[in-house]
Design an enzyme around this catalytic site. Structure first.
Site, PDB file in Angstrom:
ATOM      1  N   CYS A   1     -25.694 -25.692 -18.847  1.00 11.81           N
ATOM      2  CA  CYS A   1     -26.734 -25.698 -19.896  1.00 11.81           C
ATOM      3  C   CYS A   1     -26.621 -27.329 -20.289  1.00 11.81           C
ATOM      4  O   CYS A   1     -25.826 -27.786 -20.868  1.00 11.81           O
ATOM      5  CB  CYS A   1     -25.911 -24.678 -21.080  1.00 11.81           C
ATOM      6  SG  CYS A   1     -26.932 -24.748 -22.590  1.00 11.81           S
TER       7      CYS A   1
ATOM      8  N   CYS B   1     -32.902 -27.085 -25.195  1.00 12.15           N
ATOM      9  CA  CYS B   1     -33.984 -25.962 -25.431  1.00 12.15           C
ATOM     10  C   CYS B   1     -34.144 -25.216 -26.566  1.00 12.15           C
ATOM     11  O   CYS B   1     -35.408 -24.946 -26.949  1.00 12.15           O
ATOM     12  CB  CYS B   1     -34.106 -25.021 -24.102  1.00 12.15           C
ATOM     13  SG  CYS B   1     -33.565 -25.669 -22.710  1.00 12.15           S
TER      14      CYS B   1
ATOM     15  N   GLU C   1     -20.824 -24.095 -26.825  1.00  8.53           N
ATOM     16  CA  GLU C   1     -20.977 -23.120 -27.796  1.00  8.53           C
ATOM     17  C   GLU C   1     -20.020 -23.271 -28.828  1.00  8.53           C
ATOM     18  O   GLU C   1     -18.971 -23.437 -28.746  1.00  8.53           O
ATOM     19  CB  GLU C   1     -20.988 -21.908 -27.402  1.00  8.53           C
ATOM     20  CG  GLU C   1     -22.704 -21.157 -26.860  1.00  8.53           C
ATOM     21  CD  GLU C   1     -22.843 -21.790 -25.642  1.00  8.53           C
ATOM     22  OE1 GLU C   1     -22.025 -21.765 -24.777  1.00  8.53           O
ATOM     23  OE2 GLU C   1     -24.196 -21.901 -25.291  1.00  8.53           O
TER      24      GLU C   1
ATOM     25  N   HIS D   1     -37.611 -18.607 -25.935  1.00  8.34           N
ATOM     26  CA  HIS D   1     -36.207 -18.770 -25.254  1.00  8.34           C
ATOM     27  C   HIS D   1     -36.191 -17.889 -24.217  1.00  8.34           C
ATOM     28  O   HIS D   1     -35.472 -18.410 -23.107  1.00  8.34           O
ATOM     29  CB  HIS D   1     -35.292 -18.854 -26.444  1.00  8.34           C
ATOM     30  CG  HIS D   1     -34.091 -19.303 -25.888  1.00  8.34           C
ATOM     31  ND1 HIS D   1     -34.020 -20.826 -25.596  1.00  8.34           N
ATOM     32  CD2 HIS D   1     -32.696 -19.077 -25.593  1.00  8.34           C
ATOM     33  CE1 HIS D   1     -33.012 -21.235 -25.383  1.00  8.34           C
ATOM     34  NE2 HIS D   1     -31.807 -20.221 -25.298  1.00  8.34           N
TER      35      HIS D   1
ATOM     36  N   GLU E   1     -24.322 -16.032 -20.400  1.00  7.20           N
ATOM     37  CA  GLU E   1     -25.532 -16.243 -21.324  1.00  7.20           C
ATOM     38  C   GLU E   1     -26.926 -15.791 -20.808  1.00  7.20           C
ATOM     39  O   GLU E   1     -27.890 -15.296 -21.711  1.00  7.20           O
ATOM     40  CB  GLU E   1     -25.862 -17.891 -21.468  1.00  7.20           C
ATOM     41  CG  GLU E   1     -26.004 -18.243 -22.854  1.00  7.20           C
ATOM     42  CD  GLU E   1     -26.675 -19.709 -22.850  1.00  7.20           C
ATOM     43  OE1 GLU E   1     -27.380 -19.952 -22.120  1.00  7.20           O
ATOM     44  OE2 GLU E   1     -25.997 -20.386 -23.723  1.00  7.20           O
TER      45      GLU E   1
ATOM     46  N   CYS F   1     -34.314 -22.570 -16.552  1.00  2.24           N
ATOM     47  CA  CYS F   1     -32.849 -23.184 -16.579  1.00  2.24           C
ATOM     48  C   CYS F   1     -32.084 -22.638 -15.450  1.00  2.24           C
ATOM     49  O   CYS F   1     -31.195 -23.041 -14.963  1.00  2.24           O
ATOM     50  CB  CYS F   1     -32.444 -23.176 -17.845  1.00  2.24           C
ATOM     51  SG  CYS F   1     -31.451 -21.946 -18.448  1.00  2.24           S
TER      52      CYS F   1
ATOM     53  N   TYR G   1     -35.512 -19.338 -19.938  1.00  3.47           N
ATOM     54  CA  TYR G   1     -34.422 -18.936 -19.057  1.00  3.47           C
ATOM     55  C   TYR G   1     -35.249 -18.899 -17.428  1.00  3.47           C
ATOM     56  O   TYR G   1     -34.555 -18.908 -16.616  1.00  3.47           O
ATOM     57  CB  TYR G   1     -33.801 -17.566 -19.419  1.00  3.47           C
ATOM     58  CG  TYR G   1     -32.897 -17.828 -20.461  1.00  3.47           C
ATOM     59  CD1 TYR G   1     -32.769 -18.991 -21.213  1.00  3.47           C
ATOM     60  CD2 TYR G   1     -31.898 -16.726 -20.599  1.00  3.47           C
ATOM     61  CE1 TYR G   1     -31.512 -18.878 -22.293  1.00  3.47           C
ATOM     62  CE2 TYR G   1     -30.917 -16.775 -21.592  1.00  3.47           C
ATOM     63  CZ  TYR G   1     -30.797 -17.924 -22.309  1.00  3.47           C
ATOM     64  OH  TYR G   1     -29.741 -17.721 -23.257  1.00  3.47           O
TER      65      TYR G   1
ATOM     66  N   THR H   1     -25.388 -22.995 -29.201  1.00  2.00           N
ATOM     67  CA  THR H   1     -25.494 -23.855 -28.195  1.00  2.00           C
ATOM     68  C   THR H   1     -25.654 -25.352 -28.478  1.00  2.00           C
ATOM     69  O   THR H   1     -26.759 -25.648 -29.389  1.00  2.00           O
ATOM     70  CB  THR H   1     -26.633 -23.462 -27.253  1.00  2.00           C
ATOM     71  OG1 THR H   1     -26.538 -22.294 -26.733  1.00  2.00           O
ATOM     72  CG2 THR H   1     -26.867 -24.252 -26.063  1.00  2.00           C
TER      73      THR H   1
HETATM   74 FE1  SF4 Z   1     -29.009 -23.927 -22.105  1.00  2.00          FE
HETATM   75 FE2  SF4 Z   1     -30.741 -22.661 -20.708  1.00  2.00          FE
HETATM   76 FE3  SF4 Z   1     -30.721 -22.127 -23.458  1.00  2.00          FE
HETATM   77 FE4  SF4 Z   1     -31.797 -24.462 -22.304  1.00  2.00          FE
HETATM   78  S1  SF4 Z   1     -32.391 -22.553 -21.925  1.00  2.00           S
HETATM   79  S2  SF4 Z   1     -30.480 -23.983 -23.984  1.00  2.00           S
HETATM   80  S3  SF4 Z   1     -30.251 -24.790 -20.499  1.00  2.00           S
HETATM   81  S4  SF4 Z   1     -29.163 -21.906 -21.564  1.00  2.00           S
HETATM   82 FE    FE Z   2     -29.448 -19.680 -24.694  1.00  2.00          FE
END
Ligand code: SF4
Ligand code: FE
Length: 508
Positions: free
Chosen positions: A101, A105, A261, A296, A451, A303, A300, A192
Site C-alpha cells: 500500500c 489514495c 495503519e 475508494h 484490506e 492498486c 482498489y 492508512t
Molecule cells: Fe493503499 Fe490501495 Fe488504499 Fe491506495 S487504494 S491507500 S494503495 S490500499
Molecule cells: Fe484502503
C-alpha cells in the site's frame, strides 16, 4: 508550484513538529527511521519520485483545474473519465512497483468527495464551505501534501446509533463550539499512512440522522496539531523487520516497502473555522460517505491489481525455481490468476469510463460499477493468493530462518536439501518463497488481502449499495413485457410505459 521528489518528501516529514506516536507499548521519537515506519515511507515516496520520471509523468501528474499548474495526480480533481482511468492505471503501476500500500489514495479520494459535497451543500443550504475547501485543495496541490482521508470511526457497539453509545467518543464529535472554531474529540481507526501524512481530512463515518449533528463533521487539520496522537497498528510478522540486518531483510519477504495503519486519537483538538467543511449538516453526511467510498472502491480496481501482478510474477518465478513451470496445471493456474486479476482491472476501468461530471465540475465514478469492483476485490485477491500458495508449495511455511542460511554450520545443509530446479539459485528460491509468504500471510497481506476485505467498507456495505443502485424494478419491466406480449409493438410499448412509471412519470 511544488512537485516534491522522494527526498524532499522525506525532508518535509522532518519539518513537522514531533508527532506523538505510540508503537509496541512505547512512545517513539524516530518516526522517520523506525524500521516498521521507514519501509512505509518508502512506499509513499514512490508516489513523489515517479512523478519526475519523463516516461511516467503523463500518468503520475495532471494539469490542475484550480491553478493550471502541473501537479501530482494524487492532488488532482478529476476533470474527465480519462482522468479517472489514469488514476486507476497509476495505482496499478504503483502497486507493481512496491507490492504493497502506497497510502496516498485516501487523500485523493477524500479531496474529490469533499469538493463535490461542499459545492452541493452550499447550493442547497446557502453555506459557504466550498470556497474554504477550495483554499485547502489549492494548498494541497501547491504543497504536494499527502493527506490522510480519515473516515472510519471505531463505532463501539454496532447495534447502537452514535448518540446511544455508552461512550460517545467512539464516534468523532464536536464537544465545544467557539466563535473562532470547534473542539473535537474521538478517534479514527485503521488510518492508512496517517503518520506519513502532512494533513488529515476528517469526514463523517456514516449517514447521520437529523438529531446527530455533533457527529456530522468534516474538517482538515495538520498531522502535527496539538492534541493529536497515534497508536501504530501491528502487522503479521512485523518483528522480522526489527533487527535491520541481512537475515531480517530476507525473512521479511520484501524489505524495502511496507504499508501503514494507525489509530488517530483526537483529544479535544481545536479546529479553526477556516478548516471546517461541514458542521451539523446531517443530510449531507451520507452523500459524502457514499462518494468517498465509491472513489475508494474504484481505487482498489487499480492498486490491488498491481499487487496481483506481483503475485502472478511470484507464482511464475517460483514455478521455475521449483522446476514445475512446464506442468500443465501450473500453466493453467497462472492463466486463471491473470484472468482474475484482469477482471478486477476491467472493473476499475469500467467504473471510471462510465463516470460522469458532477455539478462541482469534477468527475465521479459510476457508483454501481465501483461497488461491483470492490465486492470482487473482497474475493478475487484471496483466490489469486490461494493459487499462489498452491504453486509455491509447503516450503513457504516450513522454511528455516535466514539466520540458518547465513550460519556456515547449517548453510551447506540447507543449500543441499532446499535446492530446486537444476542450475537455479537456491537463495533466490528462498527469497521468492519469503516474498510469497509476505504477500499472502505477512505484512504484505494486510494491503493485498485483509484490506481487500474491509478497506473502503466491508462487503456488506457494497451489497447494500448494489441493492440500492441496481434498479431491479426496471429489470422486472423488461421481463414482464417479454413474458406478457406477443407482438413487437406491444412489447416495446409495455417497456416504455413501465419505464415511464418507475421513473416518476418522466416519458421514455
Ligand atoms: Fe493503499 Fe490501495 Fe488504499 Fe491506495 S487504494 S491507500 S494503495 S490500499
Ligand atoms: Fe484502503
Amino acid at each position: 508550484m511544488t512537485l516534491m521528489n522522494a527526498e524532499t518528501y522525506r525532508e518535509s516529514l522532518r519539518q513537522r513538529k514531533p508527532l506523538k506516536v505510540w508503537l509496541d507499548g512505547k512512545q517513539i521519537d524516530n518516526v522517520i527511521e523506525h524500521p516498521y515506519i521507514k519501509a512505509s515511507i518508502n512506499s509513499v515516496a514512490l508516489t513523489y519520485e515517479l512523478a519526475h520520471d519523463p516516461e511516467l509523468k503523463p500518468l503520475m501528474t495532471a494539469t490542475s483545474s484550480l491553478s493550471g499548474e502541473t501537479i501530482n495526480r494524487f492532488c488532482h480533481l478529476h476533470q474527465s473519465t480519462q482522468d479517472l482511468m489514469s488514476k486507476v492505471k497509476m495505482q496499478r503501476l504503483l502497486g507493481q512497483r512496491c507490492g504493497t500500500c502506497f497510502q496516498r489514495c485516501v487523500g485523493m479520494d477524500a479531496l474529490n468527495a469533499v469538493f463535490a459535497t461542499t459545492f452541493d451543500m452550499d447550493k442547497k443550504l446557502g453555506t459557504t464551505y466550498h470556497e474554504r475547501f477550495k483554499a485547502f485543495a489549492l494548498a494541497m496541490e501547491k504543497n504536494d501534501w499527502i493527506v490522510d482521508g480519515a473516515m472510519t470511526d471505531p463505532k463501539g457497539d454496532r447495534g447502537l446509533r452514535p448518540s446511544e453509545q455508552t461512550d460517545k467518543d467512539v464516534y468523532l464529535r464536536v464537544v465545544e463550539e467557539r466563535a473562532d472554531g470547534i473542539v473535537v474529540r474521538g478517534a479514527k481507526a485503521h488510518q492508512t499512512g496517517a503518520i506519513n501524512s502532512h494533513q488529515i481530512l476528517v469526514m463523517p463515518t456514516v449517514a447521520m440522522k437529523a438529531d446527530e449533528q455533533e457527529f456530522a463533521i468534516c474538517f482538515s487539520i495538520s498531522a502535527d496539531a496539538e492534541g493529536i496522537s497515534y497508536i501504530y497498528g501491528r502487522q503479521p510478522c512485523d518483528e522480522r523487520k526489527l533487527a535491520n540486518d541481512e537475515a531480517s531483510d530476507i525473512d521479511s519477504g520484501s524489505s524495502c516497502y511496507g504499508g501503514q495503519e494507525a489509530l488517530i486519537v483526537f483529544k479535544d483538538v481545536f479546529v479553526p473555522n477556516a478548516n471546517i467543511y461541514m458542521n451539523g449538516e446531517t443530510e449531507f453526511a451520507g452523500t459524502l460517505v457514499d462518494r468517498f467510498a465509491s472513489y475508494h472502491r474504484q481505487s482498489y480496481g487499480g492498486c490491488k491489481v498491481g499487487k496481483g501482478d506481483v503475485a502472478i510474477g511470484a507464482a511464475a518465478s517460483i514455478a521455475e525455481l521449483n522446476g514445475a513451470a512446464k506442468a500443465s496445471h501450473v500453466k493453467d493456474k497462472i492463466v486463471e490468476m491473470n484472468h482474475l486479476n484482469e477482471t478486477l482491472f476491467a472493473c476499475g476501468i469500467a467504473c471510471s469510463a462510465n463516470g460522469s461530471k458532477m455539478a462541482s465540475g469534477n468527475f465521479f465514478v459510476d457508483p454501481l460499477l465501483a461497488n461491483v469492483c470492490k465486492l470482487n476485490v473482497t474475493r478475487i485477491p484471496y483466490e489469486i493468493a490461494r493459487l499462489l500458495q498452491d504453486i509455491a508449495g509447503g516450503l513457504m511455511v516450513t522454511l528455516p530462518s535466514a539466520r540458518d542460511w547465513l550460519n556456515p554450520e547449517t548453510a551447506g545443509i540447507l543449500e543441499k536439501y532446499f535446492a530446486g530446479a537444476a542450475g537455479l539459485d537456491t537463495r533466490l528460491r528462498i527469497r521468492m518463497l519469503r516474498l510469497i509468504e509476505n504477500l499472502t500471510m505477512g505484512r504484505g497481506a494486510v494491503a493485498y488481502l485483509t484490506e481487500s476485505m474491509h478497506g473502503a467498507g466491508s462487503p456488506q456495505a457494497q451489497r447494500i449499495l448494489i441493492s440500492r443502485l441496481a434498479n431491479v424494478d426496471e429489470k422486472k419491466i423488461y421481463a414482464k413485457a417479454l413474458a406478457m406480449n406477443n407482438s413487437l409493438e406491444t412489447v416495446e410499448a409495455a417497456i416504455r410505459a413501465g419505464l415511464t412509471k418507475v421513473r416518476g412519470g418522466k416519458k421514455v
